[in-house]
Write an enzyme that holds these catalytic residues in place. Structure first.
Site, PDB file in Angstrom:
ATOM      1  N   GLN A   1       8.080 -13.577  21.706  1.00 36.43           N
ATOM      2  CA  GLN A   1       7.771 -14.992  21.937  1.00 36.43           C
ATOM      3  C   GLN A   1       8.483 -15.905  20.934  1.00 36.43           C
ATOM      4  O   GLN A   1       7.894 -16.823  20.366  1.00 36.43           O
ATOM      5  CB  GLN A   1       6.254 -15.227  21.865  1.00 36.43           C
TER       6      GLN A   1
ATOM      7  N   CYS B   1      -2.130  -2.338   7.774  1.00 35.01           N
ATOM      8  CA  CYS B   1      -2.098  -3.288   6.657  1.00 35.01           C
ATOM      9  C   CYS B   1      -0.883  -4.207   6.661  1.00 35.01           C
ATOM     10  O   CYS B   1      -0.977  -5.359   6.229  1.00 35.01           O
ATOM     11  CB  CYS B   1      -2.241  -2.541   5.341  1.00 35.01           C
TER      12      CYS B   1
ATOM     13  N   ASP C   1       0.788  -1.250   0.000  1.00 33.74           N
ATOM     14  CA  ASP C   1       0.000   0.000   0.000  1.00 33.74           C
ATOM     15  C   ASP C   1       0.815   1.294   0.000  1.00 33.74           C
ATOM     16  O   ASP C   1       0.459   2.258   0.704  1.00 33.74           O
ATOM     17  CB  ASP C   1      -0.961   0.017   1.198  1.00 33.74           C
TER      18      ASP C   1
ATOM     19  N   VAL D   1       3.186   0.372   4.193  1.00 34.23           N
ATOM     20  CA  VAL D   1       2.455   1.114   5.228  1.00 34.23           C
ATOM     21  C   VAL D   1       1.035   0.579   5.382  1.00 34.23           C
ATOM     22  O   VAL D   1       0.462   0.033   4.445  1.00 34.23           O
ATOM     23  CB  VAL D   1       2.414   2.615   4.879  1.00 34.23           C
ATOM     24  N   THR D   2       0.441   0.788   6.571  1.00 35.87           N
ATOM     25  CA  THR D   2       1.113   1.226   7.793  1.00 35.87           C
ATOM     26  C   THR D   2       1.454  -0.011   8.622  1.00 35.87           C
ATOM     27  O   THR D   2       0.783  -1.037   8.526  1.00 35.87           O
ATOM     28  CB  THR D   2       0.245   2.184   8.656  1.00 35.87           C
TER      29      THR D   2
ATOM     30  N   LYS E   1      -6.788  -4.883  -3.128  1.00 37.52           N
ATOM     31  CA  LYS E   1      -7.485  -5.496  -1.991  1.00 37.52           C
ATOM     32  C   LYS E   1      -8.471  -4.504  -1.397  1.00 37.52           C
ATOM     33  O   LYS E   1      -8.217  -3.299  -1.383  1.00 37.52           O
ATOM     34  CB  LYS E   1      -6.463  -5.959  -0.940  1.00 37.52           C
TER      35      LYS E   1
ATOM     36  N   LYS F   1      -7.742  -4.730   4.864  1.00 38.04           N
ATOM     37  CA  LYS F   1      -6.425  -4.345   5.356  1.00 38.04           C
ATOM     38  C   LYS F   1      -5.404  -5.438   5.042  1.00 38.04           C
ATOM     39  O   LYS F   1      -4.282  -5.143   4.660  1.00 38.04           O
ATOM     40  CB  LYS F   1      -6.481  -4.062   6.868  1.00 38.04           C
TER      41      LYS F   1
HETATM   42  N1  TIU Z   1      -2.660   0.537   4.245  1.00 42.66           N
HETATM   43  C1  TIU Z   1      -3.119   0.805   5.466  1.00 42.66           C
HETATM   44  O1  TIU Z   1      -2.443   0.606   6.461  1.00 42.66           O
HETATM   45  N2  TIU Z   1      -4.379   1.350   5.555  1.00 42.66           N
HETATM   46  C2  TIU Z   1      -4.811   2.176   6.578  1.00 42.66           C
HETATM   47  O2  TIU Z   1      -5.946   2.606   6.614  1.00 42.66           O
HETATM   48  N3  TIU Z   1      -3.878   2.472   7.518  1.00 42.66           N
HETATM   49  C3  TIU Z   1      -4.013   3.340   8.556  1.00 42.66           C
HETATM   50  O3  TIU Z   1      -3.112   3.397   9.388  1.00 42.66           O
HETATM   51  N4  TIU Z   1      -5.085   4.119   8.642  1.00 42.66           N
END
Ligand code: TIU
Length: 223
Positions: free
Chosen positions: A205, A165, A27, A160-161, A132, A135
């Site tokens: 762990q 995701c 993403d 990210v993030t 997709k 997430k």
């Molecule tokens: N790609 C992804 O992480 N989508 C989000 O909406 N991330 C947020 O941190 N909001």
């Protein structure tokens, strides 16, 4: 060949088999990294994510030079929003939501400028892009089939993030039997404490979800 390279990582070294490993870039879209996108609209500082651009560019260049498999993902929806749960659409109670028209087109809608991958990491022809609606990159996509067809058993995960995701995808991958190495300088969060916690959770762990390292450790063994 199925040569194995040892990458320094936590909680212990990662036995990297390049021809069975894909670089999975999650993403890296304008909607998350640029100031006019969805991430900023949720109230976030995109600067926190932009530090990942340089390390990802360097790793991607080296990865392509070695002729290894790279896969990109994008989070977004059909233009009719038929794959967007109402619960996701109204989440956040913001003025703007997914599907509304923003400065980079309709937010998180496929085909719109903001939905596309940033120019710095733009996919080359032949590099699969997974679109997709969730997430995680496995939910309602053909990612697992593509990885099986390419005989991929390991993933080096960036993007990210970190806590949204990336984490969701690593957990999905782990349950499907893939080994995941997450590179901390190549993943970003809008929140420093979530960046730290999400990476700590992966490697805790005895590596409950996978391994954590830095891009220079991978570059060291690719050369
Ligand atoms: N790609 C992804 O992480 N989508 C989000 O909406 N991330 C947020 O941190 N909001």
């Amino acid at each position: 060949s199925n040569k194995t390279l040892t990458v320094t990582a936590e909680p212990y070294s990662f036995e990297f088999i390049p021809n069975q490993c894909a670089l999975l870039i999650i993403d890296m879209q304008r909607d998350f990294l640029e100031p006019d996108g969805f991430g900023a609209m949720l109230g976030n500082d995109v600067g926190q994510l932009r530090r990942t651009l340089g390390p990802n560019q360097k790793l991607l260049a080296a990865w392509r030079t070695c002729g290894l498999q790279v896969i990109h993902t994008r989070e977004g929806h059909r233009s009719d929003l038929s794959d967007l749960p109402l619960t996701k659409k109204i989440r956040g109670r913001g003025k703007m939501c997914i599907g509304d028209v923003g400065p980079m087109g309709r937010i998180l809608v496929r085909g719109e400028p903001g939905h596309d991958i940033v120019p710095e990491l733009y996919p080359l022809p032949g590099e699969p892009i997974i679109d997709k609606c969730g997430k995680g990159a496995f939910y309602a996509t053909d990612l697992d089939a593509i990885l099986t067809n390419y005989n991929i058993k390991q993933l080096i995960v960036t993007g990210v993030t970190t806590e949204v995701c990336v984490s969701t995808t690593v957990r999905e991958a782990n349950d499907r039997g893939y080994e995941c190495l997450v590179l901390e300088d190549c993943v970003g969060s809008y929140f420093e404490k979530f960046q730290v916690a999400a990476l700590d959770m992966i490697k805790a762990q005895g590596g409950i979800f996978g391994w954590v390292s830095q891009s220079d450790k991978v570059l060291d063994v690719l050369k």
